[in-house]
Structures are given as structure tokens and as C-alpha cells.
Design a protein around this motif. Structure first.
Motif, short mmCIF file in Angstrom:
data_model
loop_
_atom_site.label_atom_id
_atom_site.label_comp_id
_atom_site.label_asym_id
_atom_site.label_seq_id
_atom_site.Cartn_x
_atom_site.Cartn_y
_atom_site.Cartn_z
N SER A 11 0.82 -1.21 0.00
CA SER A 11 0.00 0.00 0.00
C SER A 11 0.86 1.26 0.00
O SER A 11 1.67 1.48 0.89
N ILE A 12 0.67 2.07 -1.05
CA ILE A 12 1.39 3.34 -1.19
C ILE A 12 0.35 4.42 -1.46
O ILE A 12 -0.51 4.26 -2.32
N ASN A 13 0.44 5.53 -0.74
CA ASN A 13 -0.56 6.59 -0.83
C ASN A 13 0.11 7.95 -0.84
O ASN A 13 1.33 8.06 -0.65
N PRO A 14 -0.66 9.03 -1.10
CA PRO A 14 -0.09 10.37 -1.04
C PRO A 14 0.65 10.60 0.27
O PRO A 14 0.11 10.39 1.34
N GLY A 15 1.89 11.04 0.16
CA GLY A 15 2.74 11.23 1.34
C GLY A 15 3.82 10.17 1.43
O GLY A 15 4.81 10.34 2.14
N ASN A 16 3.66 9.04 0.71
CA ASN A 16 4.69 8.01 0.66
C ASN A 16 5.81 8.38 -0.31
O ASN A 16 6.86 7.73 -0.33
N SER A 17 5.61 9.40 -1.13
CA SER A 17 6.59 9.77 -2.15
C SER A 17 7.98 9.96 -1.55
O SER A 17 8.15 10.67 -0.56
N GLY A 18 8.97 9.34 -2.18
CA GLY A 18 10.35 9.47 -1.74
C GLY A 18 10.74 8.48 -0.67
O GLY A 18 11.91 8.41 -0.28
N GLY A 19 9.79 7.70 -0.19
CA GLY A 19 10.08 6.72 0.86
C GLY A 19 10.70 5.45 0.30
O GLY A 19 10.60 5.16 -0.89
N PRO A 20 11.31 4.65 1.18
CA PRO A 20 11.99 3.44 0.73
C PRO A 20 11.06 2.25 0.57
O PRO A 20 10.07 2.10 1.30
N LEU A 21 11.40 1.41 -0.38
CA LEU A 21 10.78 0.10 -0.54
C LEU A 21 11.86 -0.92 -0.20
O LEU A 21 12.87 -1.02 -0.89
N PHE A 22 11.67 -1.64 0.91
CA PHE A 22 12.68 -2.57 1.42
C PHE A 22 12.40 -3.98 0.92
O PHE A 22 11.25 -4.38 0.73
N ASP A 23 13.48 -4.76 0.77
CA ASP A 23 13.30 -6.19 0.49
C ASP A 23 13.21 -6.95 1.81
O ASP A 23 13.25 -6.36 2.89
N ALA A 24 13.12 -8.26 1.74
CA ALA A 24 12.92 -9.07 2.95
C ALA A 24 14.12 -9.04 3.88
O ALA A 24 14.01 -9.40 5.05
N ASN A 25 15.28 -8.61 3.37
CA ASN A 25 16.47 -8.53 4.20
C ASN A 25 16.69 -7.13 4.77
O ASN A 25 17.69 -6.88 5.43
N GLY A 26 15.74 -6.22 4.49
CA GLY A 26 15.85 -4.88 5.04
C GLY A 26 16.72 -3.95 4.23
O GLY A 26 17.16 -2.91 4.74
N ARG A 27 16.95 -4.27 2.96
CA ARG A 27 17.74 -3.39 2.10
C ARG A 27 16.81 -2.62 1.16
O ARG A 27 15.81 -3.16 0.69
N VAL A 28 17.16 -1.38 0.89
CA VAL A 28 16.34 -0.55 0.01
C VAL A 28 16.53 -1.01 -1.43
O VAL A 28 17.65 -1.02 -1.94
#
Length: 472
Positions: free
Chosen positions: A212-229
Motif C-alpha cells: 500500500s502506497i498513498n499520497p505522502g509516501n513519495s520518496g520513501g523506501p521500498l525494502f526487500d525481505a532482508n531490510g535493504r532498500v
């Protein structure tokens, strides 16, 4: 001599051996990441960004003003601008909210350009509640990335950057952001697709996710299962649910140093207009695969021109990288160091050739020339290109000027009307658009519900009228 006891033991042993000899089929169940542990570890690396823009007062209009909806433009596009509507004659301050993540202990933060573009003030709020004024160090509009610097005596927690090239569809991902101003919100999902082109620019290569991505999420990280961006959350489809897009982190890695040191990005330039290679076009050139980028035209006095590339050449490899999709080419060229000589594998006259080309610097206004060779009308559902002598010769067309259909969108009105790749466009509603500019002007007059009358010239020379209903 066998006793009853010994016989029983032998039977038991035999049964055990037989049981062990039978392979046991087990179904491996996917194990989801420990999102609780990930959230606790990664939240400190994510920041909320609040920007303020001072809007100059406007003159009061002399005509009656329409009443605004109760909530006005509460959310502007994706990143959620919050407006404090004031009388027109008074100055006002426009605020926007977004997200970012810390990429160095010294206080460098990566976010989207559209979050901070035009801002007079940038405030960064850390996960512990502290708010620090940020400085914009550099931005790149084409990739929609920006680098912010905050000053903090203590070393800051850093988000580890992963490798988006190794990302697989179906992998678990987690997003942390500031949707609708709700700070430090965690959502999870999977990678829905890779390499998405959504029409935002010449370097589209988005990761699609159902996190789920919504207004205000812009510029935020998407992490993988190991916690890496592995991505930077950037866009959503208006009205769509469960469809978000993130910039692959590897694309950001290529320009972060330039943003930090120069404040802007320098890109490579080849000087060709290209189009995706369809199966029909590939067959017409004698190529047994539709993998590659078809050169539609070559700009004069450019690296491509000096290297001898010409319209009709199909680029199969660029600097050792195979071209599987046409839109890969501008991304490869863009990150090539200036003045580097690269090898291209091209298909020309029925055989492969190797061509050396020295990459130049992309100047302002040249991105489209490097990345686009066609014009698409989403309302009609066709992609057209200007005909050249070389392309006409290869396609066996006598005409050397005009517009030719290179692609028809599946399920579109154009397909239903019988338009096919290779048709020449002679007229659009009685007008003769022999250039892309004229075609664009004719199509721009159409609106949803209209019927466009096209006069086509088939590859066999026959003229044919079709009526296409505008459905978008």
C-alpha cells in the motif's frame, strides 16, 4: 534356525527399510519475513519531509468566482499537498508532505524531486520526533530524485542499499512512509512486476508493487525481505488500488554522487530516435527475434551519425548489454561516462555488425531525441513514425515521405477498425498529416466519443477508409 521372534524382527526391519526407501514428498511453504523485527530496525532510517512554498498574492479577479469544493485540492496528484486557502489578495503558504530515507551517517537523505521542487523551506522530521531544517543539495527532474542534507552532531542510522537488478517478481517488500500525514506507517506486499513504463519520462523502469502506497509516501523506501532498500516509492495510478511504482535503487546509485558533488546530473547522449521492435517489423528486416531497438532516425553531427549508424539499423547490444526491450537503450546511454567509446552490436542488411561509438554529453532539450522516435495516440490506439528513405527501402514501400503505423494496441478501437502495422496514414478527418507534428495537431482536436475518419494506404498500395471511435 528362525524363531518367531527373529522372523518378526526381520519383518519390522524390512518394513522400515522399505519405508525409508520411499521418497517423502514435502511441499515447501514460503516463509514471510519477520516484519515486526524489520519495522523496529528500519523505522529510524526513514524520515518525514515537510516543505513550504510561499505563494505570491494574485490580483483579485474582476469576474464572479466559482465556489470551490468543500475540501478544495486536498490531495494534489500523488504526494499530497495540503492547501491553506486564503483570499486571493493575500499571500499564502503552500505545504507538502513526503518521505525520505537516510543514506549516510553524515545526514544525506534521498527523496523524490517532486516532494521538494520549488520549496522555500524543507523540514526533516526524524523517527524520534526531532525536526531539522534540510538543505537541497541536488535534484534530477528526469528521474524524479532529490538529495537533501541535514546537519546533526550524532551519526544517524543508515538505510542499507540493495541490488534492484536481482529483484524477482513475487518477492516480499515493505514500505515505510508518511501517507496522508500519518508518520512512520508500515505496509507490506510483493513485487508485482518489473520494468514498468508509465509515461513519466524517457527513463521509465519502475518496480510495481501491491504494498500500500498513498499520497505522502513519495520518496520513501521500498525494502526487500532482508531490510535493504531496493526502490524509491514514487507514483500511483489515479483511482487504482494496490498499484504503486518505485524507482529501482540501482538507478539512484548511478546519480547520487553527481547530486552530492555537482547538484545536477550529466548524462550520455547517442543521438538517435528509436522505436520498439515489433515481431512484424523484425520479420520484415529478416530478423528472427523482436529483441532490440529499431533506429527510426539519426540526428546530424551526433555520436551516432559520426559512427555511421543509420535509420533501419537494429541495436541488439549496447556495451555488452543485450537490448531485450527498446526502452532499455536510453537508460544504458544515460549512465555511460562522457567520451567513453562503447561497442554496439547492430543488425543491418541481414547480418550482425559491431560499431564503435563515442558517447557525448546530453544537453538540455535532447532527452526526447535520444529516447523517442514515435508518437502514440492513446485515444486511437496506434503508434506512428515518420517514414525515411532507408526504412521505406527495407519495408519495400515506394513512398519515402509520410507516416507509417508501427504498432497497434491490442484491444483498441484501431485494432477493431482493422488498422495494422505497416499501414500509411494519408488523411485524418480530411487532413493530410505528413509529419508527426501535423498528426499530433489533428489528433489533439479529438475528444472522447468522437469518430476519427482515417484514409490508409495498405502495403499493397490499396487505399482504405476506416472509422475509429475515440474511447479515451
Amino acid at each position: 534356525m528362525s524363531t518367531p521372534f527373529v522372523s518378526t524382527v526381520r519383518l519390522l526391519v524390512a518394513g522400515l527399510i522399505a519405508t525409508l526407501a520411499i521418497p517423502v514428498m514435502s511441499i515447501a511453504k514460503p516463509i514471510s519475513p519477520d516484519f515486526v523485527a524489520l519495522a523496529k530496525r528500519l523505522k529510524p532510517t526513514v524520515v518525514n519531509i515537510r516543505t513550504t512554498k510561499n505563494i505570491k498574492p494574485r490580483q483579485r479577479a474582476r469576474h464572479p468566482q466559482l465556489q470551490q469544493p468543500p475540501f478544495g485540492n486536498f490531495f494534489d496528484d500523488f504526494f499530497g499537498r495540503y492547501f491553506d486557502e486564503a483570499p486571493q489578495q493575500r499571500p499564502r503558504r503552500e505545504q507538502a508532505l513526503g518521505t525520505g530515507f537516510i543514506i549516510s551517517a553524515e545526514g544525506y537523505i534521498l527523496t523524490n524531486n517532486h516532494v521538494v521542487s520549488g520549496a522555500d523551506e524543507v523540514m526533516v522530521k526524524l523517527s524520534d520526533g526531532r525536526e531539522i531544517k534540510g538543505e537541497l543539495k541536488g535534484s534530477d527532474e528526469k528521474l524524479d530524485l532529490a538529495l537533501i542534507k541535514i546537519s546533526e552532531k550524532e551519526k544517524l542510522p543508515v538505510a542499507e542499499l540493495g541490488d534492484s537488478d536481482n529483484l524477482e517478481v513475487g518477492e516480499w517488500v515493505m514500505a515505510i512512509g508518511n501517507p496522508f500525514g500519518l508518520a512512520q506507517t508500515v505496509t507490506a506486499g510483493i513485487v508485482s512486476a518489473k520494468g514498468r513504463v508509465i509515461g513519466s519520462g524517457p527513463y521509465d523502469d519502475y518496480i510495481q508493487t501491491d504494498a500500500s502506497i498513498n499520497p505522502g509516501n513519495s520518496g520513501g523506501p521500498l525494502f526487500d525481505a532482508n531490510g535493504r532498500v531496493i526502490g524509491i516509492n514514487t507514483a500511483i495510478i489515479a483511482g487504482g488500488q494496490g498499484i504503486g511504482f518505485a524507482i529501482p535503487i540501482n538507478m539512484a546509485k548511478d546519480i547520487v554522487a553527481q547530486l552530492r558533488d555537482k547538484g545536477r546530473v550529466t548524462r550520455g547522449y547517442l543521438g538517435v530516435r528509436f522505436q520498439p521492435l515489433t515481431a512484424d517489423l523484425a520479420k520484415s528486416f529478416g530478423l528472427d527475434s523482436d529483441k532490440g531497438a529499431l533506429i527510426a532516425s539519426v540526428e546530424k553531427d551526433t555520436p551516432a551519425d559520426k559512427a555511421g549508424l543509420k535509420a533501419g539499423d537494429i541495436i541488439l547490444e549496447y556495451d555488452g548489454k543485450p537490448i531485450t526491450e527498446g526502452n532499455e537503450l536510453p537508460r544504458y546511454v544515460a549512465v555511460t561516462p562522457i567520451d567513453k567509446k562503447v561497442k554496439l552490436v547492430i543488425f543491418r542488411d541481414g547480418k550482425k555488425q559491431v560499431v564503435g561509438v563515442t558517447i557525448a554529453r546530453l544537453k538540455d532539450g535532447e532527452a526526447q531525441a535520444a529516447a523517442a522516435g514515435t508518437t502514440e495516440s492513446a485515444s486511437i490506439g496506434i503508434v506512428v513514425q515518420e517514414l525515411t528513405k532507408e526504412l521505406a527501402s527495407r519495408l519495400g514501400i515506394r513512398d519515402t515521405k509520410g507516416l507509417i503505423v508501427s504498432e497497434v494496441k491490442p484491444g483498441s478501437s484501431a485494432e477493431e477498425a482493422g488498422i495494422a502495422a505497416g499501414d500509411m496514414i494519408i488523411e485524418v478527418n480530411g487532413q493530410g498529416p505528413d509529419t508527426q507534428e501535423k498528426y499530433n495537431a489533428a489528433v489533439a482536436k479529438l475528444k472522447k466519443g468522437d469518430v476519427a475518419r482515417l484514409l490508409l494506404k495498405r502495403p499493397d498500395g490499396a487505399l482504405y477508409y476506416v472509422a475509429v471511435k475515440i474511447d479515451q
